[in-house]
Scaffold this motif. Sequence first.
Motif, short mmCIF file in Angstrom:
data_model
loop_
_atom_site.label_atom_id
_atom_site.label_comp_id
_atom_site.label_asym_id
_atom_site.label_seq_id
_atom_site.Cartn_x
_atom_site.Cartn_y
_atom_site.Cartn_z
N MET A 209 -12.62 18.85 7.63
CA MET A 209 -11.97 17.61 7.24
C MET A 209 -10.85 17.92 6.26
SD MET A 209 -13.76 14.25 5.65
CE MET A 209 -12.94 12.73 5.87
N ALA A 210 -9.78 17.16 6.36
CA ALA A 210 -8.62 17.37 5.48
C ALA A 210 -8.96 17.03 4.04
CB ALA A 210 -7.45 16.53 5.95
N LYS A 211 -8.29 17.69 3.13
CA LYS A 211 -8.47 17.43 1.71
C LYS A 211 -7.94 16.03 1.39
CE LYS A 211 -6.87 18.94 -2.76
NZ LYS A 211 -5.90 19.76 -3.47
N THR A 212 -8.68 15.28 0.61
CA THR A 212 -8.22 13.96 0.21
C THR A 212 -7.58 14.03 -1.17
OG1 THR A 212 -10.34 13.36 -0.78
CG2 THR A 212 -10.03 12.80 1.54
N ILE A 213 -6.60 13.15 -1.40
CA ILE A 213 -5.95 13.09 -2.70
C ILE A 213 -5.95 11.64 -3.18
CG2 ILE A 213 -4.48 15.11 -2.29
CD1 ILE A 213 -2.18 13.15 -1.72
N PRO A 214 -6.05 11.44 -4.49
CA PRO A 214 -6.00 10.07 -5.01
C PRO A 214 -4.61 9.47 -4.76
CG PRO A 214 -6.66 11.62 -6.73
CD PRO A 214 -6.25 12.42 -5.53
N THR A 215 -4.59 8.22 -4.36
CA THR A 215 -3.33 7.52 -4.12
C THR A 215 -3.44 6.15 -4.77
OG1 THR A 215 -3.10 8.66 -2.01
CG2 THR A 215 -1.77 6.70 -2.33
N GLN A 216 -2.38 5.74 -5.41
CA GLN A 216 -2.40 4.45 -6.10
C GLN A 216 -1.41 3.51 -5.42
OE1 GLN A 216 -0.88 4.34 -10.24
NE2 GLN A 216 -2.92 3.59 -10.76
N ILE A 217 -1.85 2.27 -5.14
CA ILE A 217 -0.98 1.26 -4.57
C ILE A 217 -1.12 -0.02 -5.38
CG2 ILE A 217 -0.98 2.21 -2.23
CD1 ILE A 217 -3.08 0.14 -1.47
N ARG A 218 -0.10 -0.85 -5.35
CA ARG A 218 -0.13 -2.13 -6.05
C ARG A 218 -0.36 -3.22 -5.02
NH1 ARG A 218 0.77 -1.57 -11.01
NH2 ARG A 218 1.33 -3.71 -11.49
N ILE A 219 -1.36 -4.08 -5.29
CA ILE A 219 -1.75 -5.14 -4.37
C ILE A 219 -1.92 -6.43 -5.17
CG2 ILE A 219 -3.47 -5.92 -2.69
CD1 ILE A 219 -4.35 -2.98 -2.44
N ASP A 220 -1.44 -7.53 -4.62
CA ASP A 220 -1.66 -8.84 -5.23
C ASP A 220 -3.17 -9.03 -5.43
OD1 ASP A 220 -2.43 -11.87 -4.26
OD2 ASP A 220 -0.69 -11.82 -5.58
N SER A 221 -3.57 -9.55 -6.59
CA SER A 221 -5.00 -9.65 -6.92
C SER A 221 -5.77 -10.52 -5.93
CB SER A 221 -5.20 -10.16 -8.34
OG SER A 221 -4.63 -11.44 -8.50
N ASP A 222 -5.18 -11.62 -5.47
CA ASP A 222 -5.87 -12.47 -4.50
C ASP A 222 -6.05 -11.75 -3.16
OD1 ASP A 222 -6.12 -14.57 -6.28
OD2 ASP A 222 -4.28 -15.56 -5.62
N THR A 223 -5.00 -11.05 -2.73
CA THR A 223 -5.07 -10.30 -1.48
C THR A 223 -6.14 -9.22 -1.57
OG1 THR A 223 -2.73 -10.71 -1.03
CG2 THR A 223 -3.77 -8.87 0.15
N LYS A 224 -6.20 -8.54 -2.70
CA LYS A 224 -7.21 -7.49 -2.88
C LYS A 224 -8.62 -8.07 -2.82
CE LYS A 224 -8.86 -3.75 -5.71
NZ LYS A 224 -8.83 -3.05 -6.98
N LYS A 225 -8.83 -9.18 -3.51
CA LYS A 225 -10.15 -9.80 -3.54
C LYS A 225 -10.58 -10.23 -2.14
CE LYS A 225 -12.62 -13.77 -5.57
NZ LYS A 225 -13.10 -14.36 -4.35
#
Length: 91
Positions: A1-17
């Motif tokens: 399996m490929a190595k995973t890396i942390p990735t950060q994204i910005r999401i509207d709080s309502d959309t995330k919930k």
Amino acid sequence: MAKTIPTQIRIDSDTKKLSSELFARLGLDMSTAVNMFLSQCVLRNGLPFTVSMPEYNQETLEAMVEAKRIAHDPDVKGYTNMHDLMSALDA
């Protein structure tokens, strides 16, 4: 399996919930769902769905404006159950 890396994204709080709740009902977490989406993008060499602007006729647009106005008008009576609504309609 490929190595995973942390990735950060910005999401509207309502959309995330809402999306987190949906994914949980599907047995997924946010990370798995995003990985599935990105894998499908790579597989299809593009987005895995059609992206388009909805086309509404004038009557529908006016109804949407009216619905938004009604939803935010504190003077408009609301009902939390069918019995109260039917009583008001019969009055």
